[in-house]
Write a protein that holds these residues in place. Structure first.
Motif, PDB file in Angstrom:
ATOM      1  N   ILE A  64       0.829  -0.803   0.396  1.00 55.62           N
ATOM      2  CA  ILE A  64       0.179   0.124  -0.121  1.00 55.62           C
ATOM      3  C   ILE A  64       0.872   1.004   0.010  1.00 55.62           C
ATOM      4  N   GLU A  65       1.853   1.039   0.883  1.00 56.87           N
ATOM      5  CA  GLU A  65       3.204   2.222   0.921  1.00 56.87           C
ATOM      6  C   GLU A  65       3.306   2.538  -0.558  1.00 56.87           C
ATOM      7  N   LYS A  66       4.174   1.264  -0.880  1.00 57.91           N
ATOM      8  CA  LYS A  66       4.311   1.517  -2.498  1.00 57.91           C
ATOM      9  C   LYS A  66       4.385   2.250  -3.578  1.00 57.91           C
ATOM     10  N   LEU A  67       2.421   1.902  -3.224  1.00 62.21           N
ATOM     11  CA  LEU A  67       1.063   1.988  -4.474  1.00 62.21           C
ATOM     12  C   LEU A  67       0.893   3.997  -3.935  1.00 62.21           C
ATOM     13  N   LYS A  68       1.011   4.113  -2.738  1.00 64.08           N
ATOM     14  CA  LYS A  68       1.168   5.486  -2.354  1.00 64.08           C
ATOM     15  C   LYS A  68       1.695   6.190  -3.066  1.00 64.08           C
TER      16      LYS A  68
END
Length: 73
Positions: A64-68
């Motif tokens: 999720i952090e990578k996508l954000k």
């Protein structure tokens, strides 16, 4: 938890779980110990994999952090 092998249906074993209200479970035959047959009583133990759960949560959080970060670029 105790369960009795009621019958086999193709690749599934039909188990009757003992309790106030009997419960029927269908599980793959390959999960049973070898040489099980109808009428055998099984001792079933299910446990939570705390480490596996935490590792999965971390992987999802990292994704999720990578996508954000990617969406901000």
């Amino acid at each position: 938890m105790k369960a009795t092998i009621d019958r086999f249906e193709e690749d599934l074993a039909v188990l009757i779980v003992r309790g106030e209200v009997p419960t029927v479970l269908h599980i793959p035959v390959w999960l049973l110990p070898e040489d099980c047959k109808e009428g055998d009583i099984l001792d079933i133990c299910i446990s939570k994999d705390v480490e596996g759960t935490e590792a999965a949560k971390k992987r999802v959080s990292d994704l999720i952090e990578k996508l954000k970060k990617k969406s901000k670029d």
